[in-house]
Design an enzyme around this catalytic site. Structure first.
Site, PDB file in Angstrom:
ATOM      1  N   SER A 134      20.657  21.566 -13.328  1.00 17.91           N
ATOM      2  CA  SER A 134      21.713  21.342 -14.319  1.00 17.91           C
ATOM      3  C   SER A 134      22.073  19.876 -14.475  1.00 17.91           C
ATOM      4  CB  SER A 134      22.955  22.112 -13.848  1.00 17.91           C
ATOM      5  OG  SER A 134      24.112  21.626 -14.483  1.00 17.91           O
ATOM      6  N   GLU A 136      24.906  18.901 -14.688  1.00 17.77           N
ATOM      7  CA  GLU A 136      26.109  18.731 -13.877  1.00 17.77           C
ATOM      8  C   GLU A 136      25.771  17.966 -12.584  1.00 17.77           C
ATOM      9  OE1 GLU A 136      29.049  19.599 -15.041  1.00 17.77           O
ATOM     10  OE2 GLU A 136      30.271  19.328 -13.244  1.00 17.77           O
ATOM     11  N   TYR A 157      29.952  23.300  -7.658  1.00 14.22           N
ATOM     12  CA  TYR A 157      28.822  23.762  -8.479  1.00 14.22           C
ATOM     13  C   TYR A 157      27.736  22.680  -8.537  1.00 14.22           C
ATOM     14  CZ  TYR A 157      26.054  24.948 -12.581  1.00 14.22           C
ATOM     15  OH  TYR A 157      25.005  25.200 -13.427  1.00 14.22           O
TER      16      TYR A 157
HETATM   17  N1  GDD Z   1      35.581  26.033 -19.521  1.00 11.14           N
HETATM   18  C1  GDD Z   1      36.516  25.249 -20.071  1.00 11.14           C
HETATM   19  N2  GDD Z   1      37.701  25.811 -20.463  1.00 11.14           N
HETATM   20  N3  GDD Z   1      36.257  23.927 -20.205  1.00 11.14           N
HETATM   21  C2  GDD Z   1      37.205  23.157 -20.774  1.00 11.14           C
HETATM   22  C3  GDD Z   1      38.424  23.681 -21.223  1.00 11.14           C
HETATM   23  C4  GDD Z   1      38.695  25.062 -21.048  1.00 11.14           C
HETATM   24  O1  GDD Z   1      39.746  25.581 -21.387  1.00 11.14           O
HETATM   25  N4  GDD Z   1      39.145  22.660 -21.762  1.00 11.14           N
HETATM   26  C5  GDD Z   1      38.394  21.555 -21.662  1.00 11.14           C
HETATM   27  N5  GDD Z   1      37.230  21.839 -21.054  1.00 11.14           N
HETATM   28  C6  GDD Z   1      36.172  20.871 -20.713  1.00 11.14           C
HETATM   29  C7  GDD Z   1      35.712  20.952 -19.262  1.00 11.14           C
HETATM   30  O2  GDD Z   1      36.629  20.272 -18.411  1.00 11.14           O
HETATM   31  C8  GDD Z   1      34.351  20.243 -19.372  1.00 11.14           C
HETATM   32  O3  GDD Z   1      34.525  18.853 -19.302  1.00 11.14           O
HETATM   33  C9  GDD Z   1      33.879  20.617 -20.784  1.00 11.14           C
HETATM   34  O4  GDD Z   1      35.022  21.136 -21.467  1.00 11.14           O
HETATM   35  C10 GDD Z   1      32.779  21.655 -20.790  1.00 11.14           C
HETATM   36  O5  GDD Z   1      33.169  22.718 -19.949  1.00 11.14           O
HETATM   37  P1  GDD Z   1      32.291  24.061 -19.855  1.00 11.14           P
HETATM   38  O6  GDD Z   1      32.034  24.606 -21.192  1.00 11.14           O
HETATM   39  O7  GDD Z   1      32.969  24.942 -18.852  1.00 11.14           O
HETATM   40  O8  GDD Z   1      30.870  23.543 -19.334  1.00 11.14           O
HETATM   41  P2  GDD Z   1      30.481  22.533 -18.145  1.00 11.14           P
HETATM   42  O9  GDD Z   1      29.994  21.261 -18.789  1.00 11.14           O
HETATM   43  O10 GDD Z   1      31.546  22.411 -17.137  1.00 11.14           O
HETATM   44  O11 GDD Z   1      29.272  23.299 -17.459  1.00 11.14           O
HETATM   45  C11 GDD Z   1      28.253  23.928 -18.261  1.00 11.14           C
HETATM   46  O12 GDD Z   1      27.169  23.055 -18.432  1.00 11.14           O
HETATM   47  C12 GDD Z   1      26.419  22.757 -17.252  1.00 11.14           C
HETATM   48  C13 GDD Z   1      25.309  21.793 -17.660  1.00 11.14           C
HETATM   49  O13 GDD Z   1      25.813  20.504 -17.745  1.00 11.14           O
HETATM   50  C14 GDD Z   1      27.845  25.214 -17.549  1.00 11.14           C
HETATM   51  O14 GDD Z   1      27.022  25.951 -18.411  1.00 11.14           O
HETATM   52  C15 GDD Z   1      27.073  24.945 -16.278  1.00 11.14           C
HETATM   53  O15 GDD Z   1      26.601  26.167 -15.734  1.00 11.14           O
HETATM   54  C16 GDD Z   1      25.900  24.037 -16.641  1.00 11.14           C
HETATM   55  O16 GDD Z   1      25.129  23.773 -15.498  1.00 11.14           O
END
Ligand code: GDD
Length: 348
Positions: A134, A136, A157
């Site tokens: 990822s 991440e 994670y």
């Molecule tokens: N989930 C979530 N919910 N994220 C939020 C929110 C909320 O209410 N508000 C703001 N965010 C911000 C998070 O703090 C993060 O910076 C961004 O939106 C994206 O969050 P997510 O959609 O939860 O994805 P992620 O980037 O943390 O992780 C995803 O991408 C990774 C690859 O870079 C996931 O799919 C991981 O499994 C994956 O590895």
């Protein structure tokens, strides 16, 4: 020889698209999933309709196994004899990993070890193994990020995925296994889990338009992500395992947007101003954040011939349209309803 693919995490977003892709290529596909008391197979139910599970020669079947249970992994490897193993199963929510660090590490880091070790012990030298790594893992490393960028994970994670990345590499180097990493940047779709930010937004918009919700609560709106389409990314995953040698590849669009941009684009499709409907709350902030992810997928483009086909605007529209459709609304009908909402929100 017919290829036989084992997919962990087959009921997830990527697992479902990958199963479709491999079935369309003539693979025999075995998915594994954990037992759940409530059905969670919505993303693959259409595949069950196309492939009769009662037929011993069926092209598609799902059985129970668990990344925290080595014997279940050994059993399925022995019985199914895959030629390719795609390890997509994970506790995949970054925010939740701060609350469930231990189980996240168990599933995401020790899990891949159990699977790689079981493949090695089975003496299945020719099996090709894909690890869902990822972006991440790059964490606090500034963008753009490529295969050469140092990992600086910011969450349990992220740490779990770094461990799995190196365990995969280690099995390649130490035991000569065909074990590859796909370093996938964020990838979304109408099948995205409900608590990832993109889907949370498009689902909430559909609920607002349907009169079921007033406002969306979100955390960090300044986070920047490289958002692609899951359907494109599973093509990249497949190509990684078809390459002449095992290797590690970044899969990304090379375009970066903030959460604010995603809000602006999706609300904008219905001529709504997102600021009328969004509350920023500390509740969804993470103890440590990954500020900016932007992938450089030059290597995948050159060596695998992979490139994304769905851009940011199309992705936003596709996800919103799908959530509206689930409420029985076309885009035009939703726009008409949104017009009636606007004055109320603005206190008129
Ligand atoms: N989930 C979530 N919910 N994220 C939020 C929110 C909320 O209410 N508000 C703001 N965010 C911000 C998070 O703090 C993060 O910076 C961004 O939106 C994206 O969050 P997510 O959609 O939860 O994805 P992620 O980037 O943390 O992780 C995803 O991408 C990774 C690859 O870079 C996931 O799919 C991981 O499994 C994956 O590895």
């Amino acid at each position: 020889m017919t290829k036989r693919a084992l997919i962990t995490g087959v009921v997830g977003q990527d697992g479902s698209y990958l199963a479709e892709l491999l079935l369309s290529k003539g693979y025999i596909v075995r998915g594994i999933t954990r037992r759940a008391s409530y059905p969670h197979t919505q993303r693959i139910d259409h595949l069950f309709k196309q492939h009769d599970d009662r037929d011993p020669a069926t092209q598609f079947r799902v059985t129970y196994a668990d990344l925290t249970d080595s014997s279940s992994l050994g059993n399925v490897l022995q019985e199914f004899e895959p030629t390719e193993v795609y390890n997509l199963a994970a506790q995949s929510h970054v925010g939740i990993s701060f609350e469930t660090g231990e189980s996240t590490l168990d599933i995401n880091a020790i899990g891949p070890f159990r699977l790689l070790d079981s493949i090695r012990r089975a003496g299945a030298k020719d099996v090709r193994y894909y690890q869902a790594s990822s972006s991440e893992m790059f964490g606090a490393s500034p963008p753009p990020q490529s295969e050469a960028t140092p990992f600086l994970p910011q969450s349990p994670y992220g740490v779990s995925k770094v461990a799995a990345f190196y365990l995969t590499r280690m099995h390649r180097i130490a035991y000569g296994m065909f074990a590859s990493n796909g370093i996938l940047f964020n990838h979304e779709s109408p099948r995205r889990g409900l608590n990832f930010v993109t889907r949370k937004i498009t689902l909430s918009i559909s609920q607002i338009v349907a009169g079921e919700l007033d406002r969306i609560q979100l955390g960090n709106l300044d986070a920047k992500r490289d958002w692609g389409f899951s359907g494109d990314y599973v093509e990249g995953i497949w190509r990684i395992l078809q390459h002449s040698e095992p290797d590690d590849f970044v899969i990304a669009t090379g375009e970066m947007h903030t959460v604010r941009d995603f809000l602006g684009k999706t609300f904008g499709i219905l001529d709504l101003d997102w600021e009328d409907f969004v509350t920023q709350t500390d509740r969804f902030l993470r103890p440590a954040e990954v500020p900016a992810l932007l992938g450089d997928a030059t290597k995948a483009r050159k060596l695998l011939g992979w490139k994304p086909t769905v851009g940011f605007d199309e992705l936003c529209r596709m996800m919103l349209e799908s959530d509206l459709a689930a409420k029985g609304l076309t885009l035009d009908q939703a726009k008409a309803k949104a017009k009636l909402l606007k004055p109320r929100r603005r206190g008129a």
